[in-house]
Design an enzyme around this catalytic site. Structure first.
Site, PDB file in Angstrom:
ATOM      1  N   TYR A 205       0.817  -1.211   0.000  1.00  0.00           N
ATOM      2  CA  TYR A 205       0.000   0.000   0.000  1.00  0.00           C
ATOM      3  C   TYR A 205       0.855   1.268   0.000  1.00  0.00           C
ATOM      4  CZ  TYR A 205      -3.324   3.609   1.319  1.00  0.00           C
ATOM      5  OH  TYR A 205      -4.068   4.765   1.344  1.00  0.00           O
ATOM      6  N   LYS A 209       1.116   4.249  -2.970  1.00  0.00           N
ATOM      7  CA  LYS A 209       0.907   5.671  -2.702  1.00  0.00           C
ATOM      8  C   LYS A 209       2.119   6.499  -3.140  1.00  0.00           C
ATOM      9  CE  LYS A 209      -2.551   5.286  -2.466  1.00  0.00           C
ATOM     10  NZ  LYS A 209      -3.769   5.981  -2.966  1.00  0.00           N
TER      11      LYS A 209
END
Length: 348
Positions: A205, A209
């Site tokens: 994750y 990002k």
């Protein structure tokens, strides 16, 4: 810039600035992932500013319809529309963009909020790791396909449209490993089943990002200064949303504790999305390509700014345009028409 865990903790206990307001009469706003969490709360804020059109872009018909009813009840706004889009499927993204092209309307604000966080490899029908596909391939695909509509809006209505990409402060704590950097194709390596082991997925994750920020910066580098459009990345902070719903077991307990003690509400986090979309209306160029947090500009991670990071950013951009162009030839055509090669791209 480096951000320690202590700095993160202090930021989570800081009081959040109030949400900004603007007159959006006549303007069109699209919010991805608008049926829940940050997207729904941001949609409520936009609805209170009376936009000409507010499009809730959702994956589920039933959840989207429920969101429309909740939005109407909370704000009294009656012009919201539900449009379906599934970011785990390029064809769905294409249908969404094609529908908007046929619609022929203006597009002033695109909030790319939808994101996926999963703890293990789950392939899309195309064989890509799902969170990379959703966060870093499908999200840019929609931005590219809607770019002509935003440029036309700017020219026709003398406005400066904005693309807001939701990022995260977690990007400060990761870098691309040597195996990825030394591979012939960064995105295809990261999206492969061979690379996506349990260990590598643990940081997936925050890495997606970071790639969101690479995209925003690379896009801005190639956007001519004369083009009336702003793209920025925003950090909503750790918020109580459904993002970590797929995390199970011990890690779920850890995240649950963090959420209870540290997390902002979804409404508080959504203020950052609104900030990226409407802040500094008189001098919006100051937000071009910027990373925003706590309603102000922050420097990105040292890795992103390093020569190694800049080289990776440009490689990822080229790979992205090629990958998306193989699916839809409009992508490289749009890039050629509206964006330029940066000096850094030539040097790196």
């Amino acid at each position: 810039m480096k951000v320690s865990f202590g700095t993160f903790l202090r930021s989570q206990f800081a009081k959040q600035p109030p949400v900004l307001k603007a007159d959006l009469a006549g303007k069109t706003v699209i919010v991805l992932g608008a049926n829940t969490g940050l997207g729904f709360e941001a949609s409520k804020h936009f609805a209170s500013m009376n936009p000409g059109r507010l499009i809730l872009a959702c994956r589920s018909q039933s959840k989207g319809e429920a969101a429309l009813e909740k939005l109407k009840a909370a704000t009294g706004y009656t012009k919201a529309e539900l449009w379906l889009i599934d970011l785990s499927d390029f064809e769905s993204v294409k249908r969404f963009a094609d529908k908007f092209e046929r619609d022929g309307g203006r597009l002033d604000i695109l909030v790319e909020n939808a994101a996926l966080s999963i703890p293990k490899f789950q392939p899309t029908k195309d064989g890509w790791e799902s969170s990379l596909y959703v966060n870093d391939l499908a999200t840019p695909l929609l931005a590219f396909l809607l770019l002509p509509a935003m440029i036309k809006t700017a020219e026709r209505y003398s406005v400066i449209p904005r693309i807001v990409v939701v990022a995260s402060e977690t990007h400060y704590w990761v870098t691309l490993d040597k195996k990825v950097l030394q591979s012939p194709n960064i995105l295809k390596t990261m999206g492969s089943s061979e690379y996506c082991t349990k260990d590598t997925m643990a940081n997936r994750y925050p890495l997606t990002k970071m790639i969101n920020i690479f995209f925003v910066r690379a896009f801005n580098d190639r956007l001519p200064v004369s083009t009336p459009l702003v793209i920025d990345a925003v950090n909503p902070g750790l918020c109580k949303t459904e993002l970590m719903r797929d995390v199970k077991g011990f890690m779920a307990m850890i995240f649950g504790t963090l959420m209870n003690v540290l997390a902002f509400t979804a409404e508080e986090g959504s203020r950052q999305l609104v900030y990226g979309a409407i802040a500094h209306p008189d001098k919006p160029d100051g937000l071009r390509g910027q990373y925003l947090s706590a309603c102000r500009i922050f420097e990105v991670s040292d890795f992103i700014l390093s020569p190694e990071g800049v080289k990776a950013q440009n490689r990822i951009w080229n790979e992205l345009v090629e990958i998306l162009g193989d699916f839809d030839p409009r992508v490289p055509a749009i890039v050629d028409q509206y964006l330029t090669r940066s000096d850094c791209l030539v040097r790196c």
